[in-house]
Write a protein that holds these residues in place. Sequence first.
Motif, PDB file in Angstrom:
ATOM      1  N   CYS A 246      40.179  66.981 116.215  1.00 31.61           N
ATOM      2  CA  CYS A 246      40.562  65.978 115.217  1.00 31.61           C
ATOM      3  C   CYS A 246      40.685  64.618 115.879  1.00 31.61           C
ATOM      4  O   CYS A 246      40.794  64.507 117.105  1.00 31.61           O
ATOM      5  CB  CYS A 246      41.870  66.373 114.519  1.00 31.61           C
ATOM      6  N   ALA A 247      40.638  63.587 115.057  1.00 38.81           N
ATOM      7  CA  ALA A 247      40.788  62.216 115.531  1.00 38.81           C
ATOM      8  C   ALA A 247      41.846  61.533 114.682  1.00 38.81           C
ATOM      9  O   ALA A 247      41.789  61.587 113.445  1.00 38.81           O
ATOM     10  CB  ALA A 247      39.463  61.461 115.441  1.00 38.81           C
ATOM     11  N   LEU A 248      42.798  60.888 115.341  1.00 38.37           N
ATOM     12  CA  LEU A 248      43.865  60.154 114.665  1.00 38.37           C
ATOM     13  C   LEU A 248      43.711  58.683 115.004  1.00 38.37           C
ATOM     14  O   LEU A 248      43.685  58.305 116.182  1.00 38.37           O
ATOM     15  CB  LEU A 248      45.235  60.667 115.110  1.00 38.37           C
ATOM     16  N   VAL A 249      43.617  57.848 113.984  1.00 31.77           N
ATOM     17  CA  VAL A 249      43.427  56.408 114.155  1.00 31.77           C
ATOM     18  C   VAL A 249      44.681  55.700 113.675  1.00 31.77           C
ATOM     19  O   VAL A 249      45.038  55.777 112.494  1.00 31.77           O
ATOM     20  CB  VAL A 249      42.190  55.920 113.361  1.00 31.77           C
ATOM     21  N   LEU A 250      45.364  55.013 114.591  1.00 34.25           N
ATOM     22  CA  LEU A 250      46.590  54.288 114.273  1.00 34.25           C
ATOM     23  C   LEU A 250      46.321  52.785 114.356  1.00 34.25           C
ATOM     24  O   LEU A 250      45.689  52.312 115.303  1.00 34.25           O
ATOM     25  CB  LEU A 250      47.709  54.654 115.255  1.00 34.25           C
ATOM     26  N   SER A 251      46.802  52.052 113.369  1.00 31.18           N
ATOM     27  CA  SER A 251      46.642  50.601 113.360  1.00 31.18           C
ATOM     28  C   SER A 251      47.760  50.002 112.527  1.00 31.18           C
ATOM     29  O   SER A 251      48.591  50.715 111.951  1.00 31.18           O
ATOM     30  CB  SER A 251      45.276  50.203 112.774  1.00 31.18           C
ATOM     31  N   ASP A 252      47.790  48.691 112.436  1.00 31.34           N
ATOM     32  CA  ASP A 252      48.797  48.023 111.617  1.00 31.34           C
ATOM     33  C   ASP A 252      48.685  48.436 110.157  1.00 31.34           C
ATOM     34  O   ASP A 252      49.668  48.376 109.406  1.00 31.34           O
ATOM     35  CB  ASP A 252      48.646  46.500 111.733  1.00 31.34           C
ATOM     36  N   ALA A 253      47.492  48.861 109.753  1.00 31.60           N
ATOM     37  CA  ALA A 253      47.287  49.271 108.357  1.00 31.60           C
ATOM     38  C   ALA A 253      47.835  50.665 108.081  1.00 31.60           C
ATOM     39  O   ALA A 253      47.911  51.091 106.933  1.00 31.60           O
ATOM     40  CB  ALA A 253      45.805  49.206 108.005  1.00 31.60           C
ATOM     41  N   GLY A 254      48.193  51.411 109.143  1.00 27.49           N
ATOM     42  CA  GLY A 254      48.716  52.763 108.947  1.00 27.49           C
ATOM     43  C   GLY A 254      47.990  53.773 109.810  1.00 27.49           C
ATOM     44  O   GLY A 254      47.471  53.441 110.879  1.00 27.49           O
ATOM     45  N   ALA A 255      47.959  55.007 109.362  1.00 27.26           N
ATOM     46  CA  ALA A 255      47.347  56.095 110.124  1.00 27.26           C
ATOM     47  C   ALA A 255      46.300  56.794 109.270  1.00 27.26           C
ATOM     48  O   ALA A 255      46.459  56.945 108.060  1.00 27.26           O
ATOM     49  CB  ALA A 255      48.410  57.104 110.564  1.00 27.26           C
ATOM     50  N   ALA A 256      45.215  57.199 109.913  1.00 23.45           N
ATOM     51  CA  ALA A 256      44.158  57.967 109.241  1.00 23.45           C
ATOM     52  C   ALA A 256      43.684  59.044 110.188  1.00 23.45           C
ATOM     53  O   ALA A 256      43.598  58.833 111.405  1.00 23.45           O
ATOM     54  CB  ALA A 256      43.000  57.057 108.839  1.00 23.45           C
ATOM     55  N   GLU A 257      43.367  60.201 109.639  1.00 22.12           N
ATOM     56  CA  GLU A 257      42.957  61.315 110.476  1.00 22.12           C
ATOM     57  C   GLU A 257      41.771  62.033 109.849  1.00 22.12           C
ATOM     58  O   GLU A 257      41.649  62.112 108.626  1.00 22.12           O
ATOM     59  CB  GLU A 257      44.109  62.302 110.675  1.00 22.12           C
ATOM     60  N   VAL A 313      32.040  51.202 101.429  1.00 18.50           N
ATOM     61  CA  VAL A 313      33.136  52.115 101.133  1.00 18.50           C
ATOM     62  C   VAL A 313      34.220  51.870 102.176  1.00 18.50           C
ATOM     63  O   VAL A 313      33.940  51.906 103.384  1.00 18.50           O
ATOM     64  CB  VAL A 313      32.690  53.593 101.174  1.00 18.50           C
ATOM     65  N   GLU A 314      35.435  51.615 101.735  1.00 22.33           N
ATOM     66  CA  GLU A 314      36.525  51.365 102.671  1.00 22.33           C
ATOM     67  C   GLU A 314      36.871  52.617 103.456  1.00 22.33           C
ATOM     68  O   GLU A 314      37.013  53.697 102.896  1.00 22.33           O
ATOM     69  CB  GLU A 314      37.771  50.900 101.900  1.00 22.33           C
ATOM     70  N   THR A 315      37.035  52.469 104.774  1.00 22.15           N
ATOM     71  CA  THR A 315      37.501  53.565 105.615  1.00 22.15           C
ATOM     72  C   THR A 315      38.181  52.995 106.846  1.00 22.15           C
ATOM     73  O   THR A 315      37.643  52.083 107.489  1.00 22.15           O
ATOM     74  CB  THR A 315      36.357  54.497 106.046  1.00 22.15           C
ATOM     75  N   PRO A 316      39.353  53.501 107.193  1.00 25.34           N
ATOM     76  CA  PRO A 316      40.006  53.060 108.432  1.00 25.34           C
ATOM     77  C   PRO A 316      39.403  53.724 109.669  1.00 25.34           C
ATOM     78  O   PRO A 316      39.803  53.432 110.786  1.00 25.34           O
ATOM     79  CB  PRO A 316      41.458  53.507 108.226  1.00 25.34           C
ATOM     80  N   LEU A 317      38.433  54.608 109.462  1.00 23.86           N
ATOM     81  CA  LEU A 317      37.858  55.367 110.563  1.00 23.86           C
ATOM     82  C   LEU A 317      36.651  54.698 111.191  1.00 23.86           C
ATOM     83  O   LEU A 317      36.059  55.233 112.139  1.00 23.86           O
ATOM     84  CB  LEU A 317      37.456  56.763 110.079  1.00 23.86           C
ATOM     85  N   ALA A 318      36.258  53.522 110.686  1.00 22.06           N
ATOM     86  CA  ALA A 318      35.073  52.859 111.214  1.00 22.06           C
ATOM     87  C   ALA A 318      35.130  51.371 110.913  1.00 22.06           C
ATOM     88  O   ALA A 318      35.821  50.925 109.991  1.00 22.06           O
ATOM     89  CB  ALA A 318      33.801  53.463 110.617  1.00 22.06           C
TER      90      ALA A 318
END
Length: 400
Positions: A246-257, A313-318
């Motif tokens: 799995c991949a967890l992406v943390l940023s000021d906008a929040g978290a996405a996995e 398409v909005e995505t915090p993963l890219a």
Amino acid sequence: MDQQAVATLLTPEGWALLESLPPYDEHGAMALGEQLRRAGHAPELVSAALTQSRLRAAGERKFGPFAAGMLFTPAGLEQATRLPVAARHAARFATAGATRVADLGCGIGGDAMALAGLELGVLAVERDELTAAVATVNLRHWAEAEVRHGDATTTDLGDLQAAFLDPARRTSSGKRLLDPRAGSPPLSFALELAATMAAVGVKTAPGIPHHLLPDGCEAQWISVDGDVVEAGLWFGLAARPGVRRCALVLSDAGAAEVTDADMPVAVPGEVGAYVYEPDGAVIRAGLVAQVAVQVQGRLLDRSIAFVTADRYVETPLATCFAVEEVFPFGLKSLRTWLRDRGVGRLTIKKRGTAVDPDQLRKQLRLQGDNEATIILTRVSGRQSVLVVRPLRRAGAGVPA
């Protein structure tokens, strides 16, 4: 920051001086040091206090406001887990039902602080005496946290059923180790613990090859604000059923996995109106296909970690780029394209090509007031140039 400097700061005078210092200002540090020495403070105390003040300022990036009350060593700060990541570690143990956790190789105590912050008991073990002393100071607010100076592999853990390991991942010469089998303690020690304990986690380098992932573990790659900071290996109750990577992406906008619980098939296709560069954690985890499905897109090439789509398409993963032009790669044609548009500032992104961006930039002989961004990559096996326009990262709204 050596043992004597830390000992100096832990005297009543030393701690009072450190706590009285204003926020660190690199440009005013020399003048402040001279002022403190004229006021009668010993030079070695002034040096230790100002060094610690500088480290506290740098530590805010990882520990936020907590840094103002902590002690650091340069190496300890560099290797410490960021507090938001440590909080994720601690949450796994709390979810697993652990009440007391051994933090083996605790460093300056970042993970132990997060565990104690969730009211879990902590046995923090550190083999470096100076670092153990610093961890003791940093954990002073939590009565349920105990720090021991010792070797993790020989420490009596009693009846503890949960452990977190942060092995040393550098050689004596400072070279980084990607193979967890060569860490200190080695992965074999973690596997021994995992065979007898209910929940075990191991922090390792994000560059760990997939073939080294042990059977039965969940591997999680984590990025913070676009920087891939670690891979974590989780065993027993600390691992989630059905998740291998799995991949967890943390940023000021929040978290996405994103996880491999569902493994979609993504196929290559023609370049669309947008190109997505997946976050580094997603790439390390081998989950680019999940991003392609999420944005209803396709791969630029089967072996390249770029995704293309026909609509945004909005995505915090890219990170997304609007595609403005595509043409085959060639030095002469690229140079002409840039010259005709007066491009003097060029951002070069690449993947799947042997081109050296610095060398290419010299060969292009850039001139002009305009700027551009290009992606050098393969599209269905062909070396290509994509002229793109960076869009705001996901979470900031749909681009205009």
